[in-house]
Design a protein around this motif. Structure first.
Motif, PDB file in Angstrom:
ATOM      1  N   GLU A 121       0.917  -1.153  -0.032  1.00 20.24           N
ATOM      2  CA  GLU A 121      -0.181   0.267  -0.149  1.00 20.24           C
ATOM      3  C   GLU A 121       0.753   1.182  -0.055  1.00 20.24           C
ATOM      4  N   ILE A 122       1.968   1.265   0.926  1.00 15.92           N
ATOM      5  CA  ILE A 122       2.803   2.412   0.931  1.00 15.92           C
ATOM      6  C   ILE A 122       3.680   2.232  -0.461  1.00 15.92           C
ATOM      7  N   GLY A 135      -4.382   1.939  -4.792  1.00 18.95           N
ATOM      8  CA  GLY A 135      -4.560   1.329  -6.348  1.00 18.95           C
ATOM      9  C   GLY A 135      -4.845   2.441  -7.166  1.00 18.95           C
ATOM     10  N   MET A 136      -5.896   3.451  -7.060  1.00 16.54           N
ATOM     11  CA  MET A 136      -6.527   4.441  -7.721  1.00 16.54           C
ATOM     12  C   MET A 136      -5.538   5.334  -7.934  1.00 16.54           C
ATOM     13  N   ALA A 137      -4.710   5.903  -7.009  1.00 20.20           N
ATOM     14  CA  ALA A 137      -3.618   6.621  -7.097  1.00 20.20           C
ATOM     15  C   ALA A 137      -2.559   6.304  -8.053  1.00 20.20           C
ATOM     16  N   VAL A 155      -7.695  -4.918  -8.360  1.00 24.71           N
ATOM     17  CA  VAL A 155      -7.811  -4.550  -6.974  1.00 24.71           C
ATOM     18  C   VAL A 155      -8.849  -3.678  -6.695  1.00 24.71           C
ATOM     19  N   ILE A 156      -9.124  -2.555  -7.532  1.00 24.80           N
ATOM     20  CA  ILE A 156      -9.916  -1.474  -7.370  1.00 24.80           C
ATOM     21  C   ILE A 156     -11.352  -2.022  -7.310  1.00 24.80           C
ATOM     22  N   VAL A 157     -11.766  -2.832  -8.211  1.00 29.96           N
ATOM     23  CA  VAL A 157     -12.962  -3.384  -8.627  1.00 29.96           C
ATOM     24  C   VAL A 157     -13.444  -4.321  -7.368  1.00 29.96           C
ATOM     25  N   ARG A 158     -12.418  -5.068  -7.274  1.00 33.60           N
ATOM     26  CA  ARG A 158     -12.706  -5.966  -5.811  1.00 33.60           C
ATOM     27  C   ARG A 158     -12.882  -5.258  -4.558  1.00 33.60           C
TER      28      ARG A 158
END
Length: 387
Positions: free
Chosen positions: A244-245, A321-323, A376-379
């Motif tokens: 994440e980081i 993930g969006m970023a 990852v985003i959609v899940r």
């Protein structure tokens, strides 16, 4: 940066110091060093002195850690100067955060003070040849020996800092038969030694200077107390939290590259004249600059949003993930538009624009490809019931 400053005065001073370092020491030498594919030893030493490698290490092991937004903005500044420098500290910081969050007291005491100063630099070893972003398909195994050590067999690839890292966070299968597969994964805190070989340096389009290597493990032994956290089977979750980081860092790198390409384009559009006026006054060029500025500002805000979410202790794989997705695609588009603004000079190695165009794709495929990010985003959207 416009709008509300997300940093404290002390953190703003940290970013300002790094910005001055980039303007004074990095940008004047980046083009020559990058074209020579030369490791930036002197710049890395200066980064050590500035405390860049200890940004995620808390007391008593290092200075007070900065917030994730501050870390992201420091990364942006480094990438603005030369993206490879941001890469040199990216994986290192992820390993630091893994130790802070999951390490045993003995592991933190052994590693964090030296990681904070940069005396020891760290690398992550996740990706495998043929595996790509599918970490659950990894084949590198670590078998427990009679003396309690682990014997590692397998290979890793695209490992930044592989030759120079004094510590490698190595994701392995300690239980190859586990179902589901991620329950059998662990992280080993490995050092170079017999049985670990840097098999080759990977040739790259961009991201020069800093090495990216393949590692081969054949009977490589790691002490039993080098198991991160002291318990097997937790490595996948540990790495997912660390990534994440890591993805916030990659997104911030993308913002830095995009910003460099945009700022160079603004300077050039002011100086270059055609048909009796600066080229920014031509609508075709002016529209490019307007779109570049808008998307760059949006990308930075997504990065800061992800960083704030991470600091809040919440799961932030959706936001990170969006970023990463948006910022990396934005950097690629801005880099291409910067070539358009510069015309023929954008294709010349005498200008930095061609370097940005070669560096930008790394953020699209690094730290999990953007196709993986969309998954990852959609899940996470489905799990959360929306935004």
């Amino acid at each position: 940066m416009s709008g509300h400053d997300p940093l404290s005065p002390e953190e703003r001073a940290v970013v300002d110091v790094v910005r001055d370092f980039v303007d004074r020491d990095v940008r004047p030498v980046a083009r020559e060093s990058e074209h020579a594919n030369r490791y930036p030893e002197q710049l890395v030493e200066r980064m050590k002195q500035l405390g860049v490698f200890g940004l995620a290490v808390p007391a008593p092991y290092g200075p007070a850690p900065v917030s994730a937004p501050c870390f992201a903005l420091v990364t942006e500044e480094l990438a603005r100067g030369w993206m490879s420098l941001a890469g040199a500290m990216g994986g290192h910081t992820v390993v630091c955060s893994l130790l802070v969050r999951y390490g045993t007291p003995e592991q933190r005491e052994r590693w964090l003070p030296r990681l904070a100063t940069g005396e020891v630099r760290a690398a992550m070893a996740l990706t495998e040849p043929g595996g790509g972003s599918d970490l659950q398909a990894l084949r590198t195994t670590a078998r427990r020996a009679a003396d309690g050590s682990y014997v590692v067999q397998g290979a890793k690839t695209w490992i930044t800092n592989a030759r120079r890292a004094g510590l490698i966070a190595l994701l392995v299968k300690t239980d190859p038969a586990a179902e589901p597969a991620h329950r059998g994964m662990s992280v080993l805190l490995a050092e170079h030694g017999p049985g670990m070989t840097v098999s080759r340096d990977l040739p790259k389009l961009g991201y020069k200077g800093v090495e990216s290597c393949e590692l081969a493990f054949d009977g490589f032994r790691v002490p039993g107390d080098a198991l991160l956290g002291g318990r097997e089977g937790r490595g996948f979750g540990q790495m997912m939290r660390g990534l994440e980081i890591g993805r916030i860092q990659v997104a911030a790198r993308a913002v830095g590259v995009g910003r460099a390409a945009f700022e160079d384009s603004v300077r050039y559009a002011r100086q270059r004249e055609s048909f009796g006026k600066p080229i920014w006054r031509h609508q075709a060029v002016g529209n490019l600059l307007a779109e570049m500025a808008t998307s760059l500002s949006a990308a930075r805000q997504l990065v800061l949003h992800a960083a704030r979410t991470y600091d809040g202790g919440q799961r932030s794989d959706l936001e990170a993930g969006m970023a990463k997705l948006f910022a990396s695609e934005t950097a690629m588009r801005i880099a291409l538009d910067a070539v358009r603004v510069h015309g023929g000079y954008g294709y010349s190695t005498e200008f930095d624009v061609e370097r940005y165009f070669r560096d930008a794709p790394l953020m699209i495929v690094g730290e999990g490809t953007n196709e993986i990010q969309k998954d990852v985003i959609v899940r996470q959207l489905m799990r959360r019931g929306g935004l």
